[in-house]
Design a protein around this motif. Structure first.
Motif, short mmCIF file in Angstrom:
data_model
loop_
_atom_site.label_atom_id
_atom_site.label_comp_id
_atom_site.label_asym_id
_atom_site.label_seq_id
_atom_site.Cartn_x
_atom_site.Cartn_y
_atom_site.Cartn_z
N GLY A 272 0.82 -1.20 0.00
CA GLY A 272 0.00 0.00 0.00
C GLY A 272 0.85 1.25 0.00
O GLY A 272 1.75 1.40 -0.84
N LYS A 273 0.63 2.14 0.94
CA LYS A 273 1.40 3.38 1.01
C LYS A 273 2.75 3.19 1.69
O LYS A 273 3.51 4.15 1.84
N GLY A 274 3.02 1.97 2.11
CA GLY A 274 4.27 1.71 2.82
C GLY A 274 5.40 1.27 1.90
O GLY A 274 5.33 1.40 0.67
N PRO A 333 7.16 3.67 -2.30
CA PRO A 333 5.84 4.08 -2.81
C PRO A 333 5.90 4.62 -4.23
O PRO A 333 5.01 4.36 -5.03
N LYS A 334 6.96 5.37 -4.56
CA LYS A 334 7.08 5.91 -5.92
C LYS A 334 7.19 4.79 -6.95
O LYS A 334 6.60 4.85 -8.03
N PRO A 367 5.15 0.42 7.31
CA PRO A 367 3.98 1.27 7.00
C PRO A 367 4.39 2.59 6.34
O PRO A 367 5.55 3.02 6.41
N GLY A 368 3.43 3.23 5.71
CA GLY A 368 3.66 4.55 5.14
C GLY A 368 3.80 5.59 6.23
O GLY A 368 3.42 5.37 7.39
N TYR A 555 4.51 7.30 11.56
CA TYR A 555 3.89 6.28 10.70
C TYR A 555 2.37 6.38 10.71
O TYR A 555 1.76 6.79 11.70
N LEU A 556 1.78 5.95 9.60
CA LEU A 556 0.32 5.91 9.50
C LEU A 556 -0.27 4.87 10.44
O LEU A 556 -1.34 5.02 10.97
#
Length: 609
Positions: A272-274, A333-334, A367-368, A555-556
């Motif tokens: 995911g965003k991580g 993430p990119k 995590p993101g 972190y999220l």
């Protein structure tokens, strides 16, 4: 009888004394406690097939040599150990029944040395090699509860049509704290492939006892150093042969083989965003150089589009034969937005590998973060140049490992160990955000030693995934040792910063997450140097400059502990603490004595010829 001559050899008397010390725990990191043996149980599974009739040298068969070695092991066992003995190929020479010829000679119970010795003495090499069948039986021999181990000693491969790797994997996956360790006695490449596969599939370790010319006659190296054998660890997994059938792996450390089926394919979940941190580690089983041997990893989305570029690591130099080769990859993430969504297919290959070797695969899901604004910038090369704290007079003893997997964890301060030429020893240090690692090593002077030539102390650091971090302070990272003058070497990491992962240099990326980092010290040299100088005093000084927690990202979600402590997957396989120490001592004892016997027998034969 040659066995009598062996017994009269002073080296064997020393063997018995030192082996008892090893098994009873006076060797570092192998302590036996009264409760530990009760928490663990072991079946020694011995090959008594026809091939054990072959000559080991100077008129002695392999079986006769093995009997001498096993006799020493039995004599050294603690009285409260729980040990049984199973043999295969000892009763039926040929025919259908030869492939079920596997007998529990001594049940697993509080050690009965008389029964064990009698069982060993009755062994006669005769029949086939039903390893798969015997592993099933050995697993059933072990009692419920506690840590359990099967120690297989064999000079060849399965010849009854069974699949011992599959059986070992089933044993390991059964949910019990049971693993399979394997000792191969002068086996050929094909047999070594299968035996190492059994150990890997069984969550254990393969120990190779090659031709005696590759074994030093330094007893300490054979006994105490047996505990330092490379120990690939993790949850057994079998990589697929195609992307369509990729084996699913999650956070933790996984153990496979590579070289037996070309590429290995695994499937990992979308972070995911991580960020998804991946590592693949190859460790050659053979001695000698691994120069030019490489391992590569690619990651692709579910649509088949490659994420980023291939990650590849290559063994370089003449002193790489005992070095883990680790390649690392971080799916940022990119990258995820560029290549598409997961699950992702991870492909690992080692094109120059000629036979099966242990492969460790590590997965860390991070995590993101809510924002990267305000975080410290990525560290620069100038940040490597940090002086560590001075050596302290308060010195704590330790014992390094030849594998990051089971390296001891050190805190800041000064520690002492011993090392032999040819060894590469690892020590773990846990770093927080904002901290960096400075590893200072000193190989003490040894006046009066017969200096045999090239011996050098080299310092190295390894990142949170086990990948080596290139030294920027190269002039200080190695120094020659001349016997009468100490050698000093230093290696460092960058400060641990989140934004290090965005840098192009791999050494920067490998300092991008708080967790376990590694000091490593190599003492170059080989058997000749080891036998000439013996043990050398290695003093390790660990410094962790920086402000702990500085630059910690927000972190999220809560950061998983497994991301920081890569032991989580291993703990599922390692059993119960002291119980495993007991089992490891038995395995080390078996290896040490059998290796010494082979050396004595082959060494005399070589001299006679």
């Amino acid at each position: 009888m040659l066995g009598g001559k062996l017994t009269k050899n002073p080296a064997v008397h020393v063997t018995t004394a030192l082996l008892v010390a090893v098994v009873l725990g006076s060797a570092p990191a192998m302590a036996w406690a009264a409760t530990s043996a009760k928490e663990s149980s072991v079946v020694i599974l011995i090959d008594s097939s026809g091939s054990m009739k072959e000559q080991a040298g100077n008129g002695q068969t392999r079986m006769e040599a093995a009997k001498v070695g096993l006799g020493k092991v039995i004599a050294a066992l603690p009285a409260d150990a729980a040990v049984g003995l199973r043999v295969y190929g000892a009763s039926v020479e040929d025919g259908p029944k030869s492939c079920t010829d596997s007998d529990l000679v001594v049940p697993v119970k509080q050690v009965d040395k008389g029964a064990l010795k009698a069982g060993v003495n009755k062994l006669k090499p005769l029949g086939d090699t039903p390893i798969a069948y015997s592993l099933k039986k050995a697993a059933a021999d072990l009692p419920e509860g506690g840590s359990k181990s099967i120690v297989l000693v064999s000079d060849g491969e399965e010849n009854c049509g069974g699949n011992p790797c599959k059986i070992a994997r089933q044993i390991s996956d059964s949910g019990t704290e049971l693993h399979v360790d394997v000792i191969g006695l002068q086996v050929d490449a094909k047999s070594r492939n299968q035996l190492s596969c059994i150990a890997n599939a069984g969550g254990g370790t393969y120990y190779d006892v090659p031709d005696a010319i590759n074994l030093p006659n330094t007893l300490e190296r054979l006994s105490v150093r047996a505990a330092r054998g490379y120990a690939p660890a993790g949850k057994p997994i079998e990589g697929a042969t195609s992307a369509d059938d990729a084996a699913k792996i999650t956070d933790g450390q996984w153990l496979d083989d590579i070289g037996d089926s070309g590429k290995e394919f695994y499937s990992v979940l979308d972070p995911g965003k991580g960020t998804l941190h991946l590592a693949a580690t190859l460790r050659p089983l053979g001695l000698g150089t691994a120069d030019g041997l490489d391992i590569a990893m690619t990651v692709a989305s579910k649509d088949g589009k490659q994420c980023g570029t291939e990650a590849r690591e290559t063994g370089i130099g003449a002193f790489t034969g005992n070095s883990p080769i680790t390649t690392t990859f971080s799916l940022l993430p990119k990258m995820r937005s560029d290549c598409g969504k997961g699950p992702y297919i991870v492909t690992v290959e080692s094109p120059k590998l000629s036979d099966s070797q242990p492969l460790s695969v590590q997965v860390i899901s991070e995590p993101g973060v809510k924002t990267t604004e305000g975080l410290p910038p990525a560290a620069q090369e100038s940040d490597f140049k940090v002086d560590g704290e001075p050596f302290s007079s308060d010195i704590q003893p330790t014992q390094g490992s030849t594998s990051p997997t089971d390296a001891p964890t050190l805190t800041a301060g000064t520690h002492s160990d011993t090392a032999l030429p040819g060894e590469l020893l690892f020590y773990r240090v846990d770093l927080d955000w904002g901290q960096q690692l400075v590893c200072d090593g000193r190989l003490s002077a040894k006046p009066g030693s017969d200096f045999p030539g090239f011996i050098e102390l080299q310092a190295q650091t390894y990142g949170f995934q086990g990948g080596q971090i290139a030294n920027i302070v190269a002039p200080d990272s190695s120094q020659m040792w001349t016997g009468d003058k100490a050698a000093n070497a230093t290696a460092t990491t960058l400060p641990v910063r989140y934004l290090n992962r965005n840098e192009a240099y791999m050494r920067n990326q490998r300092s991008a997450l708080a967790g376990g980092y590694y000091c490593a010290f190599r003492i170059t040299g080989g058997t000749e140097q080891a036998e000439a100088v013996g043990d050398l005093e290695l003093t390790i000084n660990v410094s962790t400059p920086g402000v702990a927690g500085e630059g910690k990202p927000d972190y999220l979600t809560k950061q998983p502990a497994s991301a920081q402590k890569s032991d989580s997957a291993n703990s599922d396989q390692s059993g119960g603490g002291l119980g495993i120490a007991a089992i490891s001592a038995i395995v080390a004892a078996v290896l040490a004595v059998l290796a010494l016997v082979w050396f004595l027998v082959r060494g005399r034969n070589k001299t006679a010829s």
